[in-house]
Design an enzyme around this catalytic site. Structure first.
Site, PDB file in Angstrom:
ATOM      1  CG  ASP A  54      -1.845   1.157   1.570  1.00 31.21           C
ATOM      2  OD1 ASP A  54      -1.806   2.124   0.494  1.00 31.21           O
ATOM      3  OD2 ASP A  54      -2.384   1.504   2.355  1.00 31.21           O
ATOM      4  CD  GLU A 134      33.097  12.564  10.460  1.00 30.58           C
ATOM      5  OE1 GLU A 134      34.440  12.716  10.329  1.00 30.58           O
ATOM      6  OE2 GLU A 134      32.332  13.408  10.516  1.00 30.58           O
ATOM      7  CD  GLU A 189      36.646  11.857  12.844  1.00 29.39           C
ATOM      8  OE1 GLU A 189      37.026  12.734  13.472  1.00 29.39           O
ATOM      9  OE2 GLU A 189      37.127  11.942  11.545  1.00 29.39           O
ATOM     10  CD  GLU A 196      36.141   9.343   8.713  1.00 32.32           C
ATOM     11  OE1 GLU A 196      36.065  10.368   9.371  1.00 32.32           O
ATOM     12  OE2 GLU A 196      36.670   8.996   7.577  1.00 32.32           O
ATOM     13  CG  HIS A 245      33.228  14.368   5.285  1.00 33.41           C
ATOM     14  ND1 HIS A 245      34.406  14.716   5.923  1.00 33.41           N
ATOM     15  CD2 HIS A 245      32.467  15.319   5.697  1.00 33.41           C
ATOM     16  CE1 HIS A 245      34.333  15.452   6.896  1.00 33.41           C
ATOM     17  NE2 HIS A 245      33.127  15.776   6.909  1.00 33.41           N
ATOM     18  NE  ARG A 316      41.486  17.794   7.173  1.00 32.94           N
ATOM     19  CZ  ARG A 316      41.226  16.613   6.803  1.00 32.94           C
ATOM     20  NH1 ARG A 316      39.976  16.008   6.994  1.00 32.94           N
ATOM     21  NH2 ARG A 316      42.098  15.616   6.173  1.00 32.94           N
ATOM     22  CD  GLU A 336      36.781  15.418   2.153  1.00 32.37           C
ATOM     23  OE1 GLU A 336      37.772  15.552   1.750  1.00 32.37           O
ATOM     24  OE2 GLU A 336      36.085  15.231   3.100  1.00 32.37           O
ATOM     25  NE  ARG A 338      35.630  19.124   5.001  1.00 31.09           N
ATOM     26  CZ  ARG A 338      36.188  18.319   6.056  1.00 31.09           C
ATOM     27  NH1 ARG A 338      36.807  17.137   5.255  1.00 31.09           N
ATOM     28  NH2 ARG A 338      36.229  18.362   6.985  1.00 31.09           N
TER      29      ARG A 338
HETATM   30  N1  GLU Z   1      33.022  15.519  12.219  1.00 26.96           N
HETATM   31  C1  GLU Z   1      33.386  16.725  10.974  1.00 26.96           C
HETATM   32  C2  GLU Z   1      32.060  17.043  10.300  1.00 26.96           C
HETATM   33  O1  GLU Z   1      31.075  17.182  10.853  1.00 26.96           O
HETATM   34  C3  GLU Z   1      34.400  16.310  10.101  1.00 26.96           C
HETATM   35  C4  GLU Z   1      35.799  15.792  10.706  1.00 26.96           C
HETATM   36  C5  GLU Z   1      36.697  15.487   9.650  1.00 26.96           C
HETATM   37  O2  GLU Z   1      37.406  16.238   8.919  1.00 26.96           O
HETATM   38  O3  GLU Z   1      36.892  14.130   9.451  1.00 26.96           O
HETATM   39  O4  GLU Z   1      32.090  17.241   8.857  1.00 26.96           O
HETATM   40 MG    MG Z   2      35.999  12.194   9.534  1.00 26.53          MG
END
Ligand code: GLU
Ligand code: MG
Length: 447
Positions: A54, A134, A189, A196, A245, A316, A336, A338
């Site tokens: 359904d 993560e 992590e 992770e 990521h 980062r 990547e 993020r």
């Molecule tokens: N925990 C971080 C996030 O919220 C990233 C840490 C890392 O660079 O792996 O994206």
């Molecule tokens: Mg990480």
């Protein structure tokens, strides 16, 4: 419908594995895994004619007057559910969804991703994805929903041989390998109780299937250790949240179309255009890759998650990071993204990411200059000078951007786009009228 040869092959495999039950799975529009279990004796029929359900009871699916829908198991997704006892062997198959007219259901997230991949294919590209999960492990004693207690006090890459978290991570890794998912690495992590696990890249459909499977496996293994695994993006205030990521590349005829030998970042014009497309659509894409109210508690400065729309290599805090090139590893050159977090529906997230990137390629967009400093340190004036925009500050802003984005709207298709927005607006409105502990502490006695 599956042909006789495929059905026979699968039946033989299940008989050899001693399977007794088959768990048929799919996801609703927000990404919750739905399941119906059949005895293995009913499998042949299910593979040939499908299993009716359904659709009106599934979030984001049919309207009430067109409720019947059919699940057709995809034999390529066969795996044993390793944590079920040998005395009651369970196999898992992911399903595609059909309408009563026998057509693929346009609102099925897996179908939406397949449609986006067909568009890439028409341009000669295969979209590859490598996700990094993560997640937190909390203790089950007490109430993890009310006061989560991290399972350990470890931090980034910590290891102690007596550490039970290391054992849990190894169990998770072995379980995933047993389910056909290649694990690249597992580690602790930054935050206490945070871990992770990185999965080897694959084509986007396989990767999305892997994300669904991995989340469910990680939860199950954690539970066997008496722990609660959560993919909530920001479960605890004041420490890092959990992202997913996502490493992305386009291959053309087996070669990495993102690679160029003579570029400082080893990126090709195709890669630059793809990145430019994702930056242009970043705000609306956020509604798909960071889809919950809680996602936006993670996307704030100071916790290694992106808050600003820019790209770079060492940086980062950037939304898109270009991991360093190792000579000879042309196939590993990638972008990547993020901002995704593991609360997303991976099928819709990857479809949106691809549509945004392809839009950049079609329009031959150029990205702004890379930013290699920590963007968290920039004040508003500097952000303004460098034309760096902020990601949506909450789910409401992201949904507004998505509603106005015709490229992502087309990728979802009108029905799924409407249903997704409808469900998410409801979530956002419900949250917006809550009265929180923070407000009572702040205002109860002072106003
Ligand atoms: N925990 C971080 C996030 O919220 C990233 C840490 C890392 O660079 O792996 O994206
Ligand atoms: Mg990480």
């Amino acid at each position: 419908m599956n042909d006789q040869h495929t059905r026979r092959e699968l039946a033989a495999r299940m008989a050899a594995d001693g399977v007794q039950f088959v768990s048929l799975q799919f996801t609703d529009i927000p990404g919750t895994v739905k399941n119906v279990t059949i005895p293995v004796q009913r499998l042949d029929e299910a593979l040939e004619r499908g299993v009716w359900f359904d659709g009106s009871s599934i979030e984001g699916f049919a309207r009430i007057y067109e409720t019947d829908m059919m699940l057709l198991p995809d034999p390529a997704t066969y795996c044993i559910v390793p944590w079920e006892p040998d005395s009651c062997r369970v196999a898992r198959l992911l399903c595609d969804i059909y309408t009563p007219q026998g057509e693929l259901f346009a609102g099925d997230p897996r179908h939406i991703l397949k449609r986006a991949l067909a568009q890439a294919e028409a341009l000669g590209f295969q979209f590859n994805i490598g996700p990094e999960f993560e997640f937190f492990l909390f203790r089950m004693d007490g109430h993890p929903h009310i006061q989560p207690v991290p399972h350990d006090v470890g931090s980034y890459f910590d290891f102690s041989p007596r550490d039970t978290a290391a054992r849990v991570r190894q169990d998770i890794s072995a379980t995933l390998e047993g389910m056909g998912i290649q694990v690249e690495k597992v580690h602790h992590e930054v935050a206490a109780g945070q871990h992770e696990i990185d999965i080897h890249y694959a084509d986007a459909l396989t990767s999305a299937d892997h994300v669904i499977t991995a989340k469910y496996a990680i939860r199950a293994v954690a539970q066997l250790h008496g722990l609660c695994a959560t993919f909530m993006p920001k479960p605890v205030f004041g420490i890092n949240g959990s992202g997913m990521h996502t490493h992305q590349s386009l291959f053309a005829q087996g070669h990495n179309a993102f690679f160029a030998a003579d570029d400082p970042y080893h990126l090709s014009p195709t890669a630059y255009q793809f990145i430019a497309g994702q930056l242009v659509h970043a705000a609306s894409l956020a509604a798909l890759v960071a889809p919950t109210v809680n996602s936006y508690k993670r996307l704030v400065p100071g916790y290694e998650a992106p808050a600003y729309i820019c790209w770079g290599q060492v940086n980062r805090s950037a939304l898109i990071r270009i991991p360093r090139y190792s000579p000879g590893w042309e196939q590993a050159v990638r972008a990547e993204l993020r901002c995704p977090d593991p609360s997303c529906n991976p099928y819709l997230a990857f479809a949106g990411m691809l549509a945004a990137g392809l839009d950049g390629i079609r329009r031959q967009l150029t990205p702004p200059a890379p930013v290699e400093e920590n963007v968290y340190d920039f004040d508003d004036r500097r952000l303004h000078e460098l034309h760096i925009d902020t990601l949506p500050r909450n789910l409401g802003e992201a949904l507004e951007a998505l509603a106005a984005d015709s490229v992502l709207g087309e990728a979802l298709g009108p029905q799924a786009a409407d249903r997704y927005l409808e469900a998410k607006w409801r979530e956002w409105r419900e949250y917006s009228i809550q009265v929180t502990e923070w407000e009572r502490e702040r205002y109860l006695e002072t106003s």
